[in-house]
Write an enzyme that holds these catalytic residues in place. Sequence first.
Site, PDB file in Angstrom:
ATOM      1  N   ASP A   1       0.837  -1.230   0.327  1.00  0.00           N
ATOM      2  CA  ASP A   1       0.302   0.030  -0.408  1.00  0.00           C
ATOM      3  C   ASP A   1       0.808   1.023   0.384  1.00  0.00           C
ATOM      4  O   ASP A   1       0.755   2.215  -0.630  1.00  0.00           O
ATOM      5  CB  ASP A   1      -1.098   0.066   1.141  1.00  0.00           C
ATOM      6  CG  ASP A   1      -1.999   1.262   1.691  1.00  0.00           C
ATOM      7  OD1 ASP A   1      -2.762   1.242   0.567  1.00  0.00           O
ATOM      8  OD2 ASP A   1      -1.228   2.207   1.675  1.00  0.00           O
TER       9      ASP A   1
ATOM     10  N   SER B   1      -9.987  -2.300  -3.202  1.00  0.00           N
ATOM     11  CA  SER B   1     -10.583  -3.499  -2.736  1.00  0.00           C
ATOM     12  C   SER B   1     -12.397  -2.658  -2.745  1.00  0.00           C
ATOM     13  O   SER B   1     -13.256  -3.991  -3.579  1.00  0.00           O
ATOM     14  CB  SER B   1     -10.833  -3.856  -1.347  1.00  0.00           C
ATOM     15  OG  SER B   1     -11.788  -4.747  -0.385  1.00  0.00           O
TER      16      SER B   1
ATOM     17  N   GLY C   1      -5.015   3.172   0.003  1.00  0.00           N
ATOM     18  CA  GLY C   1      -4.762   2.313  -1.482  1.00  0.00           C
ATOM     19  C   GLY C   1      -5.351   0.449  -1.946  1.00  0.00           C
ATOM     20  O   GLY C   1      -5.786   0.327  -2.322  1.00  0.00           O
ATOM     21  N   ASP C   2      -4.829   0.114  -0.332  1.00  0.00           N
ATOM     22  CA  ASP C   2      -5.343  -1.498  -0.929  1.00  0.00           C
ATOM     23  C   ASP C   2      -7.172  -1.348  -0.466  1.00  0.00           C
ATOM     24  O   ASP C   2      -7.939  -2.366  -1.056  1.00  0.00           O
ATOM     25  CB  ASP C   2      -5.138  -2.059   1.014  1.00  0.00           C
ATOM     26  CG  ASP C   2      -3.274  -2.671   0.263  1.00  0.00           C
ATOM     27  OD1 ASP C   2      -3.257  -3.404  -0.931  1.00  0.00           O
ATOM     28  OD2 ASP C   2      -2.806  -2.182   1.459  1.00  0.00           O
ATOM     29  N   LEU C   3      -7.789  -0.604   0.434  1.00  0.00           N
ATOM     30  CA  LEU C   3      -8.618  -0.401   1.177  1.00  0.00           C
ATOM     31  C   LEU C   3     -10.053   0.219  -1.011  1.00  0.00           C
ATOM     32  O   LEU C   3     -11.011  -0.308  -1.241  1.00  0.00           O
ATOM     33  CB  LEU C   3      -9.249   0.319   2.041  1.00  0.00           C
ATOM     34  CG  LEU C   3      -8.914  -0.441   2.991  1.00  0.00           C
ATOM     35  CD1 LEU C   3      -8.748   0.364   4.511  1.00  0.00           C
ATOM     36  CD2 LEU C   3      -9.272  -1.458   3.746  1.00  0.00           C
TER      37      LEU C   3
END
Length: 397
Positions: free
Chosen positions: A140, A173, A168-170
């Site tokens: 991330d 997702s 970034g990950d979320l």
Amino acid sequence: MSEPLAGIRVVDLSKILAGPYATMTLADLGADVIKVEHPEGGDPTRGWGPPFNGPDATYYLAANRSKRSVTLDLKSPHGQEAAHRLLATADVMVENFRPGSSLARAFAYDRLRSRHPHLVVLHISAFGDHGPLRDEPGYDMVAQAAAGLMSLTGEPEGAPVRAGSAIGDLAASLFGTIGVVAALLERATTGRGRYVSTSLYESLLALHINWATAYFATGERPERLGSAHPSLTPYQACRAADGYFVIAVGNDVQFRHLATALGHPHWADDPRFATNSARVTHRRLLEAHLHRVLVRHTVEHWCKLLRTAGVPVTAIRALDEVLTSEQTEALGIVRTVEHPAVGPLQQIACPVSFDGVRPPVRAAPPTLGQHSHHVLAELGYDEADVKRLLSGPPEAE
């Protein structure tokens, strides 16, 4: 309540955060999510601690509730065949295999499409499927730096700072989840699956919104503003006598209310501050005026006074204050579920309600391989085959 995705089966071959958070969201909405993990250690986030709660790190517990865990060595022929049996029963597969890896090749979409044409496949990567960075791995913070977010975060004279959450990950997702739901809706008409892909990089670009359009319009590189807003002011954290709080003035009427409440109604008639565009132009001068007034009293004093005056304002609350607040309690978003090793386990539930009802937290995050025997038996493996799959020696590729 009737769960929107009841009857949908998801095979989760992902790990870390972006993929598992997407599959947890699908599980919250009613999907049967089967998390496939390597027998030795499983998802790496199980060990991303301290803190731990029971056998697993709290990081893992945050993104894996309401799933069933099966352990398979996906690099072995027997493990891959078991995965394909599982995929034959599934509607969705989610993966974030490292580009160019043996698993990325083994489960490439062109192969999956010929064997499972009904399957919706979500692939999440760091930088996307094209371009010079497509094969680069990335966490991330790497994506936040590469996609420009860190250049916009932090105080003007300070070092670049990553966002406190793994945004970034979320973001990847949530965009990926939207893509999956759209593909499932389309499949109801066509009968065919889809390859859905997104990345941390692309998702962060999408979140730049007004920063990006301002650059497109002006060609000027934006600079860090701390908590301040590039297009509104005052819209930032402000210092009081005993700490910081937030003022968020969104229009000229609210600024007049603010100026009057602070005892300086003439500010609203000053041509340097009378309009939002003028205030943005003279941001530093206005901030200096505000600072001289606000440091005289406490956060509680200003929040009470400005709220009464109709100015959007709040104290900056710590997480312990937020999670035990009346607002959080009223929303019923903190739920408790029974974990096989921990006992009662609190979770932040799905933030979406349907007809006023929040989806339940159906099960705790699974322990490693907790459901292996049951799921493999569902696929038609007898006891001897299950034992071989779960305890046999790893096979070479």
